[in-house]
Design an enzyme around this catalytic site. Structure first.
Site, mmCIF file in Angstrom:
data_model
loop_
_atom_site.group_PDB
_atom_site.id
_atom_site.type_symbol
_atom_site.label_atom_id
_atom_site.label_comp_id
_atom_site.label_asym_id
_atom_site.label_seq_id
_atom_site.Cartn_x
_atom_site.Cartn_y
_atom_site.Cartn_z
ATOM 1 C CB SER A 1 -0.994 0.165 1.329
ATOM 2 O OG SER A 1 -1.421 -1.136 1.474
ATOM 3 C CG LEU B 1 -0.080 -2.152 -10.598
ATOM 4 C CD1 LEU B 1 -1.342 -1.907 -10.532
ATOM 5 C CD2 LEU B 1 0.262 -3.707 -10.585
ATOM 6 C CG LEU C 1 4.009 9.406 -0.536
ATOM 7 C CD1 LEU C 1 4.026 10.334 0.918
ATOM 8 C CD2 LEU C 1 2.554 9.029 -0.745
ATOM 9 C CB CYS D 1 -3.094 6.962 -6.423
ATOM 10 S SG CYS D 1 -3.501 5.487 -6.265
ATOM 11 N NE ARG E 1 -10.890 3.517 -6.149
ATOM 12 C CZ ARG E 1 -9.919 2.802 -5.731
ATOM 13 N NH1 ARG E 1 -9.488 2.579 -4.703
ATOM 14 N NH2 ARG E 1 -9.278 1.947 -6.585
ATOM 15 N NE ARG F 1 -10.500 12.267 -19.470
ATOM 16 C CZ ARG F 1 -9.472 11.994 -18.623
ATOM 17 N NH1 ARG F 1 -8.299 12.050 -18.844
ATOM 18 N NH2 ARG F 1 -10.383 11.722 -17.539
HETATM 19 C C1 UGA Z 1 -1.193 6.028 -10.801
HETATM 20 C C2 UGA Z 1 0.172 6.006 -11.521
HETATM 21 O O1 UGA Z 1 0.261 6.355 -12.792
HETATM 22 C C3 UGA Z 1 0.763 4.907 -10.930
HETATM 23 O O2 UGA Z 1 2.349 4.874 -11.393
HETATM 24 C C4 UGA Z 1 0.284 4.477 -9.535
HETATM 25 O O3 UGA Z 1 0.882 3.018 -9.242
HETATM 26 C C5 UGA Z 1 -0.789 4.574 -9.130
HETATM 27 O O4 UGA Z 1 -1.275 5.713 -9.697
HETATM 28 C C6 UGA Z 1 -1.057 4.133 -7.857
HETATM 29 O O5 UGA Z 1 -0.638 4.933 -6.915
HETATM 30 O O6 UGA Z 1 -1.761 3.340 -7.631
HETATM 31 P P1 UGA Z 1 -3.639 5.570 -12.196
HETATM 32 O O7 UGA Z 1 -4.199 6.398 -11.078
HETATM 33 O O8 UGA Z 1 -4.109 4.053 -12.386
HETATM 34 O O9 UGA Z 1 -1.909 5.364 -11.998
HETATM 35 O O10 UGA Z 1 -3.797 6.116 -13.530
HETATM 36 P P2 UGA Z 1 -3.033 7.287 -14.457
HETATM 37 O O11 UGA Z 1 -2.718 6.419 -15.682
HETATM 38 O O12 UGA Z 1 -1.508 7.569 -13.804
HETATM 39 O O13 UGA Z 1 -3.830 8.423 -14.649
HETATM 40 C C7 UGA Z 1 -4.448 9.450 -13.632
HETATM 41 C C8 UGA Z 1 -5.121 10.233 -14.107
HETATM 42 O O14 UGA Z 1 -4.446 11.292 -14.791
HETATM 43 C C9 UGA Z 1 -6.193 9.924 -14.930
HETATM 44 O O15 UGA Z 1 -7.346 10.410 -14.603
HETATM 45 C C10 UGA Z 1 -5.833 10.209 -16.375
HETATM 46 O O16 UGA Z 1 -6.836 10.422 -17.239
HETATM 47 C C11 UGA Z 1 -4.897 11.530 -16.145
HETATM 48 N N1 UGA Z 1 -4.129 11.831 -16.967
HETATM 49 C C12 UGA Z 1 -3.007 10.909 -17.195
HETATM 50 C C13 UGA Z 1 -3.993 13.193 -17.717
HETATM 51 O O17 UGA Z 1 -5.026 13.776 -17.519
HETATM 52 N N2 UGA Z 1 -3.244 13.268 -18.717
HETATM 53 C C14 UGA Z 1 -2.097 12.479 -19.001
HETATM 54 O O18 UGA Z 1 -1.203 12.646 -19.741
HETATM 55 C C15 UGA Z 1 -2.012 11.418 -18.316
#
Ligand code: UGA
Length: 486
Positions: A132, A164, A222, A277, A347, A457
């Site tokens: 976690s 991930l 973090l 996250c 979330r 988007r």
């Molecule tokens: C994020 C991190 O990328 C992971 O490395 C980490 O392990 C995870 O949190 C965690 O701590 O559990 P996640 O939240 O699943 O992963 O998804 P992301 O791909 O990071 O996207 C997060 C948000 O940012 C989404 O709403 C996505 O649409 C947005 N985003 C992402 C953008 O608006 N623009 C971008 O260029 C990239």
């Protein structure tokens, strides 16, 4: 690991770790912070059923291939946790909603409950792995709980944060950029680090398995999330500037991203970042900084969250302003509710704030998402937001205002065409691939005119939409004359 093993992919990789540690998964709920966790039979049953409780591409295949072989879902903690050499703890660490640190600090109730459960069933030495995301120094607190409750058992705590991302989780697990393992700088600590490294090195190249001390490992997680979120907020800040100046945020991102020091990833401006996250981890980081007296550092990171809030508010403002300053009584089709594509997770999805903002202006919403269920959308829109979640809003209201939406203003539909039928506008809030290839001429014909598209988007072909007759707003793109002039 030989190349054949590496090429064999994830099921094999998973089976290695699970063979070595044939432990079952024990999702649990806490009975009270001071008691061990109570296993949740319903959740375990779901993991043992044909319909897994979460949607993640590739997960079904792996679970079905390994379940009953070297992957077991069970509530029998005495057998499985008690008999394990290594125990991974992957419990929820949400933001505290009350008491000291409310709104920022991580709530470690579940972690503490897990530690008490492990202590209660342990009689042999164990490596306890923090999966976690936790505040710095959590390992110290957990060690105290374990050793005071099971003084005769040798425990080593490791920090092995998970990087991930949802939607690509299985791929990230099979082929991670890096695996980080933090442990104590003692002979026992180093031995534990190597034991866990050996598990990963069955499928992850050795040079990608990084060792660190416990506090660096905890903090790295973090900071990784904070810096990813910071990139998105930076581009979202740029998107506002692009709209004001006639620049195009995607062109700027491409140009900036080709600098190898910056890199092209995570530069997509959007309606805002979501997910369980980013916000949680930044708020936690802010709390840690404040706790050690670093207010300027705390303010620096807090601005990443403020910019995200601003972007969601700005999007709602654009929609309402374009539709002649009122959304009242107008049907708006919301395409996508999940926080990103290829997940059913909502979330902290930006869709919640955007929908609430539109509802506050009395819009009528028709929401479609290929993976999110109606009950989830309704729950999200009706759950009161905490004031801390929206620091700039007035007490008791959501950032977008409006309070509880009226049932008659929200309809969740099973197809995007049904959502758009009769609508004044459609808003893309999640980048699902299927939205790229809809029959927009057909959609246009069924909409009220002028028909608006708000692309949160930047995934649609804006010129093609304009040729059909739509008025188009897209994040960080030069504004349509219609939007500029009315
Ligand atoms: C994020 C991190 O990328 C992971 O490395 C980490 O392990 C995870 O949190 C965690 O701590 O559990 P996640 O939240 O699943 O992963 O998804 P992301 O791909 O990071 O996207 C997060 C948000 O940012 C989404 O709403 C996505 O649409 C947005 N985003 C992402 C953008 O608006 N623009 C971008 O260029 C990239």
């Amino acid at each position: 690991m030989n190349s054949e093993e590496r090429e064999s992919g994830l099921p094999r990789a998973l089976s290695f770790s699970l063979n070595l540690h044939p432990l079952s998964v024990h999702p649990s709920i806490p009975s009270s912070p001071s008691l061990p966790l109570l296993p949740s039979q319903a959740r375990i049953d779901a993991w043992n059923s044909d319909t897994l409780p979460i949607f993640e591409p590739g997960l079904d295949e792996v679970v079905k291939a390994c379940r009953g072989r070297n992957l077991f879902f069970s509530t029998d903690t005495t057998t499985h946790v008690g008999g394990a050499d290594i125990v991974f703890v992957s419990v929820n660490t949400p933001t505290k909603t009350r008491g000291v640190g409310a709104g920022k600090a991580a709530d470690l109730t579940y972690w503490e409950g897990a530690a008490r459960m492990i202590a209660a069933v342990s009689s042999t030495p164990k490596i306890v792995v923090e999966k976690s995301t936790v505040p710095v120094k959590t390992a110290e607190a957990i060690e105290k709980v374990l050793t005071r409750n099971a003084p005769d058992v040798a425990f080593e705590i490791l920090s092995n944060p998970e990087f991930l991302a949802e939607g690509t989780a299985m791929e990230d697990l099979a082929n991670p950029d890096r695996v980080l393992i933090g442990g104590k700088e003692t002979p026992e600590g180093r031995r534990a680090v190597e034991a866990l490294a050996a598990v990963y090195e069955r499928w992850v190249p050795t040079e990608r398995v990084l060792r660190a001390n416990l506090w660096s490992a905890e903090l790295s997680k973090l900071i990784a999330n904070a810096m990813l979120a910071q990139r998105v907020s930076s581009m979202n800040a740029v998107s506002a500037l692009c709209e004001a100046t006639g620049a195009d945020v995607q062109q700027v991102a491409r140009c900036v991203g080709t600098d190898s020091r910056i890199g092209p990833k995570f530069l997509n401006a959007s309606v805002g970042f979501g997910g369980s996250c980013f916000q949680k981890d930044i708020l936690n980081l802010v709390y840690i900084c404040e706790s050690v007296g670093l207010q300027q550092v705390a303010d620096y990171w807090a601005a990443v969250v403020s910019m995200n809030d601003y972007q969601k508010t700005r999007f709602v403002g654009r929609v309402i302003e374009a539709m002649f300053n009122t959304a009242a009584g107008k049907r708006v089709a919301v395409l996508g509710f999940a926080f990103k594509k290829d997940t059913g997770d909502t979330r902290e999805t930006p869709a919640i704030d955007v929908c609430r903002g539109l509802l506050a202006d009395r819009a009528r919403l028709a929401i479609y998402d290929p993976q999110v269920k109606e009950a989830q959308i309704m729950e999200d829109l009706h759950t009161a937001k905490f004031e801390w979640d929206h620091p700039r809003a007035g007490a008791g209201s959501s950032k977008q205002g409006g309070g509880t939406p009226r049932a008659e203003d929200v309809e969740v539909v099973a197809c995007p065409y049904a959502a758009c039928a009769g609508a004044h506008a459609l808003a893309v809030l999640t980048e699902w691939d299927e939205f790229r290839t809809l029959d927009y001429a057909r959609i246009y014909d069924g909409m009220t005119k002028p028909a608006f598209v708000f692309d949160g988007r930047n995934i649609l072909d804006h010129d093609a939409l304009r040729a059909i007759g739509f008025v188009v707003y897209a994040i960080g793109k030069p504004l349509d004359p219609f939007l500029n002039n009315h």
